[in-house]
Design an enzyme around this catalytic site. Structure first.
Site, PDB file in Angstrom:
ATOM      1  N   ARG A   1      28.961  15.784  11.128  1.00 11.91           N
ATOM      2  CA  ARG A   1      29.662  16.489  12.093  1.00 11.91           C
ATOM      3  C   ARG A   1      31.068  17.062  11.817  1.00 11.91           C
ATOM      4  O   ARG A   1      31.411  18.301  12.311  1.00 11.91           O
ATOM      5  CB  ARG A   1      29.962  15.360  13.265  1.00 11.91           C
TER       6      ARG A   1
ATOM      7  N   CYS B   1      38.038 -29.671  -6.847  1.00 16.07           N
ATOM      8  CA  CYS B   1      37.488 -30.162  -5.474  1.00 16.07           C
ATOM      9  C   CYS B   1      38.142 -30.757  -4.625  1.00 16.07           C
ATOM     10  O   CYS B   1      38.626 -31.821  -5.098  1.00 16.07           O
ATOM     11  CB  CYS B   1      35.932 -30.570  -6.016  1.00 16.07           C
TER      12      CYS B   1
ATOM     13  N   GLU C   1       0.851  -1.180   0.017  1.00 11.68           N
ATOM     14  CA  GLU C   1       0.037  -0.040  -0.089  1.00 11.68           C
ATOM     15  C   GLU C   1       0.780   1.067   0.241  1.00 11.68           C
ATOM     16  O   GLU C   1       0.587   2.095  -0.693  1.00 11.68           O
ATOM     17  CB  GLU C   1      -0.952  -0.089   1.411  1.00 11.68           C
TER      18      GLU C   1
ATOM     19  N   ASP D   1      26.606   3.072  17.209  1.00  9.75           N
ATOM     20  CA  ASP D   1      27.676   3.233  16.427  1.00  9.75           C
ATOM     21  C   ASP D   1      27.365   3.640  15.101  1.00  9.75           C
ATOM     22  O   ASP D   1      27.120   2.745  14.233  1.00  9.75           O
ATOM     23  CB  ASP D   1      28.287   1.766  16.523  1.00  9.75           C
TER      24      ASP D   1
END
Ligand code: 9MJ
Length: 664
Positions: free
Chosen positions: A130, A401, A31, A111
């Site tokens: 900042r 493998c 919605e 943090d």
């Protein structure tokens, strides 16, 4: 139109407020998306309505060339730290005890990264980082995309100019999901949520910021504070009433002992909190005391951060193992000298893939930094290059493998390398059987990983179908088994014969077919036979099935080995109740298959797809004779050509907006 626009703006911002500030989502995502689509469509026709406080700014806009500097009229200070109860008591003596005893406002220390938000007459006009405390960067466009941050304040009584200070952060779940996606795509991953938040906010293209799951908590006031309450905690309550999110954990305490209680409580729940924190902050609550206490160099005397113990430690990389997963994916795993970090001993940690090894520039014998953030799995964050031994051995990614010696291949554009042995590879067979038996698949109680490994190692089973031919006597002979447990497992195997089609499909372990896809497949085709015989085109008509998944399903169903296993499972008596076609209410686009191509200018492709699906349409990935409508944005390519060749109806964006609007 103007009225409707206003209603939509209010409803969308109300939804953001419910979700981010009250933590109580009230409307479904679909919605919300539908309202955003309608809003963007209206603004496409009436650009004058597209103001800086319209929720449409939340999707981002034109990229900037540079960030402008912003000087903070009231410096943005950092906090001094304490690391122990003794340090905290010393701070208490230096501050509160010399004044009247009073309350301390205790807050989790998020943090993330500190920002300043300037509201003039209740409207967000500027956001800055900042920086060095005196000068930061103008990140207004980016901050406007953060849905937790109101574009206009609610209620009344705000100062004409109000500077809200707080922390922009990335919640853990969003961080994990974003990194998981980046890993699959072979893109850069972020080391931690803090870096992710900083990296996301410092984007010149605000559309990138918009796509990142950022959030915000307000924790203080810069300019305008003199017009507000006389206690910090009351000011936070005012901010909350004006629509700004304030951390619900914030609490008033008295004296160091009260603060320590808060610290211990938050520390014990650190893993459960949905965001990263690195400690807690204590603030003298009375503003007049704050003013009397003042500042030392760059930190206030009236506040102190109490930091948690480190969650990062150094240890030695002793080796790298290569594990083979169910689909043959080779995962490198770091073998570490055991180290205690973030509350547990860590001796191994996933390295994800070859790109990650390259990114870390890892050598065996290296000293590495291991991070275990809260409940997140441990990660090797970086290598301490200064401590690299002369005899460091580079990590060689194998080309065969380690289990079955088949070739390892890495498909172009994929981050993952895979063993090509398929079910000839014992490792893949074991994983396939474990998956088959798992809770969300066939749910064979008691058939744990160790038992499957023994069964395969002793050649008692090769495929999931063999489970149904086991005898209790032979199972009882296995390690850590016995007559009782064997009988239990046998009973569970027998019970699992009665299942559902989605569970069975999921249990087969077809690549990228998770539970949701399995349900969609079952509901679409209703029978296993129909799925086994489906063409790629037919598979593409299933909700949320794209080209890759369709191809995986198609090839799986054509492999002789898969067919043998499926036939053997059916012969073993696996069965499920028939699925009835769900009668859903007739919707405007029910039964219609849409394909989208090219770039849309007023909405994202995803938003358009969702809007169509909500009206009952299926959205497919490629154009075929079964497609009903192709929606072509700008720069549409081969799909548009296909549509023309197959004489399929083509809509442009305007027509799409009109149709969505008409039917919405
Ligand atoms: C964080 N990072 O959550 C302050 N902070 O107050 C809280 N940071 C702060 N307060 C003054 N909750 C300077 C920084």
């Amino acid at each position: 139109m103007r009225d409707r626009h206003q209603v939509l703006c209010a409803k969308i911002e109300e939804a953001n407020h419910q979700y981010y500030v009250l933590d109580k989502p009230e409307i479904p995502d679909a919605e919300y998306d539908r309202m955003m689509i309608e809003l963007t469509a209206i603004e496409a026709c009436h650009p004058e309505l597209k103001t800086t406080t319209s929720p449409s700014v939340r999707v981002g806009g034109q990229p900037l060339a540079v960030f402008k500097p912003v000087s903070h009229r009231i410096p943005m200070l950092s906090l001094d730290n304490v690391f122990s109860a003794e340090d905290l008591r010393a701070w208490e003596l230096r501050t509160c005890k010399s004044w009247l005893p009073g309350s301390i406002c205790c807050e989790p220390k998020i943090d993330g990264l500190a920002v300043s938000l300037i509201y003039v007459r209740g409207m967000l006009v500027q956001a800055a980082t900042r920086g060095d405390g005196a000068t930061g960067e103008d990140v207004t466009e980016n901050v406007r995309t953060i849905k937790a941050i109101p574009l206009t304040l609610r209620g009344e009584g705000w100062p004409r100019l109000l500077e809200v200070r707080g922390e922009v952060f990335m919640p853990k779940a969003g961080f994990e999901a974003m990194n998981a996606k980046a890993r699959v795509a072979g893109e850069k991953v972020f080391v931690n949520p803090r870096n992710a938040a900083a990296g996301s906010l410092r984007q010149l293209d605000s559309r990138i910021t918009a796509s990142r799951p950022l959030s915000f908590y307000a924790y203080g006031i810069g300019e305008g504070g003199e017009m507000m309450a006389n206690f910090h905690s009351e000011r936070l309550a005012q901010l909350k009433a004006w629509g700004l999110p304030v951390n619900p954990e914030v609490m008033l305490k008295v004296e160091a002992e009260g603060c320590l209680g808060f610290y211990n409580d938050i520390l014990s729940r650190r893993a459960e909190l949905p965001y990263e924190i690195d400690g807690v902050v204590y603030k003298v609550d009375a503003i007049h005391l704050q003013q009397e206490l003042g500042f030392v160099s760059r930190a206030p005397r009236w506040a102190i951060a109490h930091k948690f113990p480190a969650q990062e430690e150094m240890t030695l990389l002793e080796g790298v193992d290569f594990q083979v997963g169910r689909t043959g994916a080779i995962t490198p795993v770091a073998k570490l000298k055991p180290v205690f970090v973030g509350g547990v001993t860590v001796s191994s940690s996933t390295l994800h893939n070859a790109d990650e090894i390259a990114r870390l520039d890892l050598m065996i014998g290296d000293t590495v930094i291991v991070r275990r953030a809260a409940d997140v799995i441990p990660q090797v964050v970086s290598v301490v290059k200064d401590l690299r031994p002369a005899a460091g051995v580079p990590v060689a990614f194998p080309d065969q493998c380690p289990v079955c010696a088949s070739t390892i291949e890495r498909a172009e554009g994929e981050a993952v390398a895979r063993c090509t042995g398929g079910l000839l590879c014992e490792a893949q067979r074991k994983e396939a059987i474990k998956h088959f038996a798992s809770r969300k698949a066939m749910n064979v109680d008691g058939l744990g990983d160790k038992l499957v490994e023994q069964l395969v190692d002793r050649s008692m089973i090769r495929t999931p179908a063999d489970l149904f031919n086991l005898r209790a006597g032979e199972v009882a002979e296995l390690d850590r088994m016995g007559k009782q447990s064997a009988l239990k497992v046998m009973a569970a195997i027998a019970r699992s014969r009665n299942t559902t089609l989605p569970r069975f499909l999921f249990a087969l372990g077809i690549r990228e077919v998770g539970e949701a896809t399995a349900i969609n497949l079952a509901n679409h085709f209703l029978s296993l036979d129909a799925i086994r015989g489906a063409s790629v085109e037919q598979l593409l008509e299933v909700t949320d099935v794209g080209a890759t998944v369709a191809t995986h399903i198609y090839s799986f169903m054509r492999q002789p080995h898969s067919n043998e296993v499926i036939d053997a499972l059916l012969a073993a008596g696996i069965q499920w109740p028939a699925i009835e076609r769900k009668e859903t209410a007739e919707q405007p686009f029910s039964g219609k298959v849409f394909v989208l191509t090219g770039t849309l200018s007023t909405m994202t492709r995803q938003a358009a797809e969702e809007a169509l699906r909500m009206l009952g349409a299926k959205v497919a990935v490629s154009v075929s004779s079964r497609t009903h409508v192709v929606v072509a944005g700008s720069n549409a390519g081969s799909k548009l050509k296909d549509a023309e060749r197959l004489e399929i109806e083509v809509w442009d964006e305007e027509k799409l907006i009109q149709e969505i609007g008409v039917h919405a």
